[in-house]
Design a protein around this motif. Structure first.
Motif, PDB file in Angstrom:
ATOM      1  N   SER A 408      11.352  -1.885 -41.223  1.00  0.00           N
ATOM      2  CA  SER A 408      12.543  -2.271 -40.462  1.00  0.00           C
ATOM      3  C   SER A 408      13.215  -3.512 -41.039  1.00  0.00           C
ATOM      4  O   SER A 408      14.348  -3.826 -40.687  1.00  0.00           O
ATOM      5  CB  SER A 408      12.164  -2.535 -39.001  1.00  0.00           C
ATOM      6  OG  SER A 408      11.305  -3.663 -38.908  1.00  0.00           O
ATOM      7  N   ALA A 418      13.677   3.698 -38.309  1.00  0.00           N
ATOM      8  CA  ALA A 418      14.183   4.094 -36.986  1.00  0.00           C
ATOM      9  C   ALA A 418      13.885   5.561 -36.696  1.00  0.00           C
ATOM     10  O   ALA A 418      13.451   5.919 -35.587  1.00  0.00           O
ATOM     11  CB  ALA A 418      15.677   3.825 -36.904  1.00  0.00           C
ATOM     12  N   ARG A 460      14.546  -1.722 -31.723  1.00  0.00           N
ATOM     13  CA  ARG A 460      15.021  -1.383 -33.061  1.00  0.00           C
ATOM     14  C   ARG A 460      16.517  -1.063 -33.023  1.00  0.00           C
ATOM     15  O   ARG A 460      17.269  -1.463 -33.912  1.00  0.00           O
ATOM     16  CB  ARG A 460      14.220  -0.184 -33.591  1.00  0.00           C
ATOM     17  CG  ARG A 460      14.453   0.132 -35.061  1.00  0.00           C
ATOM     18  CD  ARG A 460      13.948  -0.985 -35.963  1.00  0.00           C
ATOM     19  NE  ARG A 460      12.607  -1.439 -35.566  1.00  0.00           N
ATOM     20  CZ  ARG A 460      11.481  -0.811 -35.862  1.00  0.00           C
ATOM     21  NH1 ARG A 460      11.522   0.288 -36.592  1.00  0.00           N
ATOM     22  NH2 ARG A 460      10.319  -1.290 -35.486  1.00  0.00           N
TER      23      ARG A 460
END
Length: 917
Positions: A408, A418, A460
């Motif tokens: 990430s 993701a 996220r």
């Protein structure tokens, strides 16, 4: 086979989650029931006759606590061992039913209300039972997640395991597992010291010869410490687990390529690891290879042999390779590596338990390393080593999750991160693998719950700027703090505030299922609402309304019946920020009493006590703080400060809290927080020295700590450490403050400590014994090496100051290095007031000091000049006359009438005569 030996085998099978085929049938169908527990047939267990006996309510008053409603100490069989086994079966079935409902899936086919045999009153519904369990699961002021499915099962398991087991060995282990699940059900873990640690130590001894069980136990104990942020203790347990299983592992380097267009091979970080445990019966890599060699269609055989694993998404990047392509069959450091026989590109498959240990070590790396790129680079090989060989559904899920977290942070991998996280969330309710496979290593990893996984996905989304999608998830999960944060990000803080107010005032339902029942159902839900969660909402309201914060936090304290640690932490922090230190101390003492293992409240408490000049209270708080977090460098610094403010008796009293020299974070609000050590007992100075030395391991860049360490080191006679500290202070501050970065008094004392010893080592031994021995780091020749390094490597390249040059000159004079000494004194003169004084100066006092400086440098030339080879008596004299003549020319107009002028004239005449001779 006796009942006791059968019981021992059954206990091992339950703990390992794998059935032991050597078990034979036993009376009362005991083996069959045990196998149902291992296979995950929880409905059969929880609706059995012995379970109904256990869950038969002892009272019809369901307004009482679950512990009062049910008596779980009932005898279930005439044989006490068999009876305890049945009770353990029910406890394990309840615990794993809760895990299945909230972690592993698939959907559970039994509910808590179905296991209660008597017809309960109409008021006892699934929702009411869940609400009661959620309320009882709240701990240390932290609420349990209110949308967890069937929390009554977790509470039932806890209550059953709290009943004493006198014949079985492993109930305490299941108690540890229940604790881990309980902590992960709370909004935030609440650290505490389990009262069954001694029993776990005994269990370690009992299973010390069983590599699998011993490794599991060490690993699970480490995971509990990890939850409590006790990283050092956690690492010790993880390493013990690896030793117990016999796994060998090491980080190494091997030549390879990371990108598709890379031409030159570079050394790549790789984790070499090898298992020594026997393979699980569910999957054996060697057997798979043998089968594959017997068939042409190897793909179909491999698919049939391997259990189905979570989907591993491909990177599909135009530059990066899917994984590092190692071009060398040996690690770089083959001479020192124990695993040099392993080919980095074809490593053997690891046992799932060893994979779990590596993932845990990876977690510990994340917790103990600073937040920079090295952390991700160091974690990646651990994760890659596990992902390469999928062996278990849950373990592989955890590995993919960790990889998604690492990726990430990188632009080229954030998209896969993701999507992979979304895929892991979607797989939870599926039945693509057996429940037994999902549970067998569940307790050996920190696989997030369904709501934690979804929350991570929402976070996220927030990091990617997809705020509305994150908001939808947070609202569905009823995570109101995160909802408010989303609205703040959308510049709509008012909406977040309105939501919290509506929840508290009853104008907004929390769950869609409750909303569907209509407004009439809310009154009952609000009446049974978990007080810990309501208190948390009041704290959140206080955070959002700073002007009303004290009233909101106090309301939270009242609502929680004085059990909300967050309320007191928030109120204490508010008072501290508003300089109300006495009130802050009162609140924070309540907070640390509720949760004594949180370092931050102890830190603020210590700072508040400092402001009130309650040195003993501050020392106590700081002691507790570093006892919790040993790596808090500034806390050690504050503790040292307290040692220098207390008498010896008060220090010992503060230390008795934890039995050792410990402390807390430094109050860094003031810039001038340098320690003064005038009339302090030597024992306290020594304690302060040790505290600062420990703190500097974790606060290496803090120049104030180094300065304090320098002063205290000088006072306790650790001059070599003082020398090192002075160098660090200069390195960290010289660019900002220039020459004032050097404590010239300390520097001169260091030079004095060197030069008072005779130059000849043998002569020094005769005069002073061994105190001037070259091996003494704090005196004479032993200190000389450090002081010389301080000058030549740090001070002289950075600082131009008269006292620094003179101190260096004295050091060179002691070594009979006359040329270097003379140069140092001349450099000192060039940056002195005498050399830099300009024409027209009117300050008489400054001029008189300059006259003395001129006389001093002439004296140095007279003494050192003749000793310097090539300088001779004809070269130093003109230079001395030139210095005097230039100084007199610049200052004649202003100071010719001063009495000291005659001294300059006489000096000039004396030098003239000497030159003529």
């Amino acid at each position: 086979m006796s009942t006791s030996s059968t019981a021992a085998q059954i206990e091992k099978a339950l703990v390992q989650g794998k059935w032991d085929s050597s078990l034979s049938d036993a009376p009362n169908n005991l083996i069959a029931v045990a196998k149902q527990v291992v296979d995950g047939d929880f409905r059969a267990i929880l609706t059995s006759s012995f379970a109904r006996t256990l869950f038969n309510p002892s009272t019809a008053d369901f307004d009482r606590s679950l512990g009062e409603i049910f008596d779980f100490s009932k005898e279930l069989d005439e044989d006490p061992i068999t009876g305890e086994l049945y009770r353990l079966f029910v406890a394990v079935a309840c615990l794993h039913a809760y895990v299945q409902a909230n972690w592993t899936g698939p959907d559970l086919n039994v509910t808590p209300l179905e296991v209660i045999p008597l017809e309960a009153p109409e008021s006892v519904t699934e929702q009411a039972l869940d609400a009661k369990a959620i309320s009882e699961l709240a701990y240390g002021g932290e609420p349990a997640y209110h949308l967890a499915k069937y929390p009554a099962f977790l509470r039932f398991s806890q209550l059953i395991l709290d009943v004493p087991f006198t014949h079985l060995q492993t109930p305490v282990w299941w108690k540890l597992r229940a604790t881990l699940l309980h902590q992960r059900t709370l909004d935030d873990p609440v650290a505490f010291t389990p009262d069954y640690e001694g029993a776990l130590d005994s269990l370690e001894t009992l299973y010390s010869d069983d590599h699998n069980l011993s490794g599991r136990l060490y690993l699970e104990r480490g995971l509990l410490q990890h939850l409590f942020d006790q990283n050092r203790n956690a690492l010790e347990y993880f390493v013990k687990a690896a030793r117990a299983t016999g796994m060998e592992y090491e980080l190494s380097g091997a030549l390879g390529k990371r990108t598709k267009f890379q031409v030159d091979e570079k050394s790549q970080l790789v984790l070499l690891a090898e298992s020594h445990l026997e393979d699980d019966e569910e999957y054996n890599a060697k057997e798979e290879d043998e089968q594959a060699s017997q068939f042409d269609d190897t793909a179909s055989v491999s698919t049939a042999a391997e259990p189905k694993m979570p989907e591993t998404l491909a990177l599909n990047d135009d530059t990066l390779l899917e994984q590092t392509e190692f071009t060398s069959s040996r690690p770089t450091d083959t001479n020192t590596s124990r695993l040099s026989h392993i080919d980095p590109s074809k490593q053997p498959a690891l046992h799932p338990l060893d994979q779990s240990i590596l993932l845990s070590l990876c977690l510990n790396v994340k917790n103990t390393m600073p937040a920079h790129g090295l952390t991700n680079e160091q974690m990646a090989p651990y994760v890659a080593r596990v992902i390469t060989h999928p062996r278990n559904w849950s373990v592989h899920t955890m590995a993919l999750l960790l990889r998604a977290r690492l990726e990430s942070q990188r632009t080229r991998t954030v998209e896969r991160s993701a999507f992979q996280l979304q895929a892991l969330v979607d797989q939870m309710p599926t039945a693509d693998s057996t429940l037994r496979e999902r549970l067998v290593y569940f307790h050996s990893i920190l696989l997030p719950s369904k709501w934690e996984m979804e929350r991570e996905l929402a976070l996220r989304y927030m990091s990617l700027g997809v705020i509305k999608s994150a908001l939808e998830i947070f609202e569905r999960l009823e995570m109101w703090e995160d909802v408010v944060q989303c609205y703040v990000s959308l510049s709509q803080a008012g909406k977040g505030l309105a939501i919290v107010r509506d929840l508290l005032e009853g104008r907004k339902e929390e769950a869609d299922s409750v909303l569907a029942r209509g407004k009439d159902g809310y009154a009952q839900r609000r009446a049974t609402r978990d007080v810990a969660r309501e208190a948390k909402l009041w704290c959140l309201l206080g955070d959002l309304e700073p002007e009303m914060a004290p009233e909101r936090y106090q309301k939270a304290w009242t609502v929680s019946k004085e059990s909300s640690g967050r309320a007191m932490r928030s109120l204490g922090g508010y008072y501290f920020a508003h300089n109300q230190y006495a009130e802050a101390v009162d609140c924070l003492k309540r907070a640390v009493k509720l949760n004594p293992l949180m370092p931050r409240p102890w830190f603020i408490l210590g700072c508040a006590c400092m402001r009130l000049e309650d040195w003993e209270g501050a020392a106590n708080a700081f002691s507790r703080c570093v006892a919790i977090d040993e790596e808090d460098g500034e806390s050690w610094s504050n503790l040292a400060s307290m040692y220098l403010r207390l008498d010896e008796g008060a220090v010992k009293k503060a230390q008795n809290v934890d039995g050792d020299d410990t402390g807390a974070e430094t109050e860094t609000e003031d810039d001038d927080d340098k320690i003064a050590v005038a009339a302090v007992p030597f024992s306290n100075k020594l304690r302060a020295y040790r505290a600062l030395k420990q703190g500097l391991k974790f606060g290496y860049e803090n120049w104030r700590m180094w300065y304090n360490y320098m002063i205290v080191s000088m006072d306790v006679g650790e001059l070599s450490e003082a020398c090192r500290a002075l160098g660090r202070v200069v390195e960290e501050t010289v660019e900002k403050v220039g020459a004032s970065a050097v404590d010239e008094d300390v520097l001169e004392r260091l030079v004095d400590a060197v030069t008072r010893a005779p130059l000849d080592i043998e002569e020094a031994k005769k005069e002073g014994g061994d105190q001037y021995d070259v091996n003494s780091p704090n005196e004479g020749h032993g200190l000389y090496r450090n002081v010389l390094d301080l000058f030549e490597r740090i001070l002289l390249p950075r600082v131009s100051a008269p006292r620094v040059f003179k101190a260096y000159g004295r050091l060179m004079k002691w070594q009979n290095k006359w040329e270097d000494a003379l140069k140092a004194y001349l450099d000192a003169y060039r940056c002195s007031d005498a050399a830099t004084m300009e024409k027209g100066e009117q300050d008489v006092a400054k001029w008189r000091e300059a006259v003395s400086e001129v006389e001093d440098v002439v004296g140095v030339l007279q003494n050192f000049g003749p000793r310097v080879d090539g300088f001779g008596k004809y070269k130093w004299k003109p230079q001395a006359r030139s210095i005097v003549r230039a100084f007199m020319a610049r200052t004649k107009d202003s100071f010719e009438d001063e009495p000291e002028w005659d001294r300059l004239v006489e000096l000039q005449e004396e030098l003239k005569k000497a030159e003529e001779e």
